[in-house]
Enzyme design. Structure first.
Site, PDB file in Angstrom:
ATOM      1  N   ASP A  78     -26.538 -11.321  15.076  1.00 54.66           N
ATOM      2  CA  ASP A  78     -27.480 -12.433  15.166  1.00 54.66           C
ATOM      3  C   ASP A  78     -27.669 -12.868  16.621  1.00 54.66           C
ATOM      4  O   ASP A  78     -26.778 -12.673  17.455  1.00 54.66           O
ATOM      5  CB  ASP A  78     -26.950 -13.654  14.400  1.00 54.66           C
ATOM      6  CG  ASP A  78     -26.846 -13.391  12.913  1.00 54.66           C
ATOM      7  OD1 ASP A  78     -27.548 -12.498  12.423  1.00 54.66           O
ATOM      8  OD2 ASP A  78     -26.055 -14.099  12.266  1.00 54.66           O
TER       9      ASP A  78
HETATM   10  N1  URA Z   1     -22.330 -12.105  10.067  1.00 55.14           N
HETATM   11  C1  URA Z   1     -23.072 -13.112  10.550  1.00 55.14           C
HETATM   12  O1  URA Z   1     -23.163 -14.169   9.934  1.00 55.14           O
HETATM   13  N2  URA Z   1     -23.704 -12.909  11.718  1.00 55.14           N
HETATM   14  C2  URA Z   1     -23.615 -11.783  12.442  1.00 55.14           C
HETATM   15  O2  URA Z   1     -24.201 -11.672  13.520  1.00 55.14           O
HETATM   16  C3  URA Z   1     -22.846 -10.752  11.914  1.00 55.14           C
HETATM   17  C4  URA Z   1     -22.210 -10.939  10.716  1.00 55.14           C
END
Ligand code: URA
Length: 222
Positions: A78
């Site tokens: 993310d």
């Molecule tokens: N889980 C999440 O919530 N975000 C990420 O970037 C990777 C795994």
């Protein structure tokens, strides 16, 4: 020598790049020509090679580090997650490693709001219900519990959208910071934020083992 399971005796035979070649029962690979770059992705960087909205992308970081190969990210972190991200121009490896079916383990250090009580840990370990189905971690280790926040290492082998954040939301401990410490055989280690290194020989072999196992499983199911 066997190519795709068939015995080949002619010297100088040519084979496709992606053929499974065995000599004396061992899989052999052509001399490595692909690039495997390991990035410590900072928060505030998109896991794409181009962003139509002009935000900073992982492409900016790998190019600045001198990577000229046409690499793509394997899976996604993310915008607000930092940590280890593999980029490669090896399409088959990228496909296999990012496919949920092959269940590559990823470990995250989550800083969550509040004191994490054993009840919440139990709920996560038993599997919390997300919109698209139940999700359970492969492993969970509480690293520290403080008054306002707790630190947890969580290993998952799926890769659903914002999975770790959603798992902790369900138990009312929203994630305030998330760092990926490990992607399969590749550990973040002491790589500085924003820096890029090449995967080591040992890491590349481990990545290839995952791909070989996936291929073999594919051949069995064919
Ligand atoms: N889980 C999440 O919530 N975000 C990420 O970037 C990777 C795994």
């Amino acid at each position: 020598m066997r190519v795709g399971g068939q015995v080949v005796r002619e010297l100088g035979s040519s084979v496709d790049d992606d053929a499974r070649v065995e000599v004396d029962g061992r899989i052999v690979r052509p001399v490595q020509t692909h690039t495997y770059a390991v990035l410590h992705k900072p928060v505030g960087v998109m896991t794409t090679m181009r962003d139509p909205e002009g935000r900073r992308t992982v492409a900016d970081l790998v190019r600045r580090a001198g990577v000229t190969a046409r690499v793509v990210p394997v899976g996604r972190l993310d915008y607000d997650t930092s940590g280890v991200l593999l980029l490669t121009d090896d399409g088959e490896t990228a496909n296999v490693l990012s496919h949920p079916r092959f269940g590559v383990e990823k470990t995250y250090r989550a800083t969550v709001r509040g004191r994490l009580e054993p009840g919440a840990v139990e709920r996560i370990l038993h599997g919390v219900r997300l919109d698209e189905g139940r999700a359970s971690p492969a492993q969970l280790r509480v690293v520290a519990v403080r008054r306002d926040v707790s630190l947890v290492d969580i290993t998952i082998h799926e890769g659903r959208n914002r999975q770790v954040r959603r798992m902790f939301e369900v138990v009312d401990h929203p994630v305030v910071a998330l760092v990926r410490l490990r992607f399969g055989p590749i550990a973040l280690g002491a790589l500085p934020l924003g820096a890029v290194r090449s995967a080591t020989e040992r890491e590349r072999s481990a990545l290839h083992r995952v791909v070989d196992e996936a291929r073999a499983a594919g051949a069995e199911n064919a």
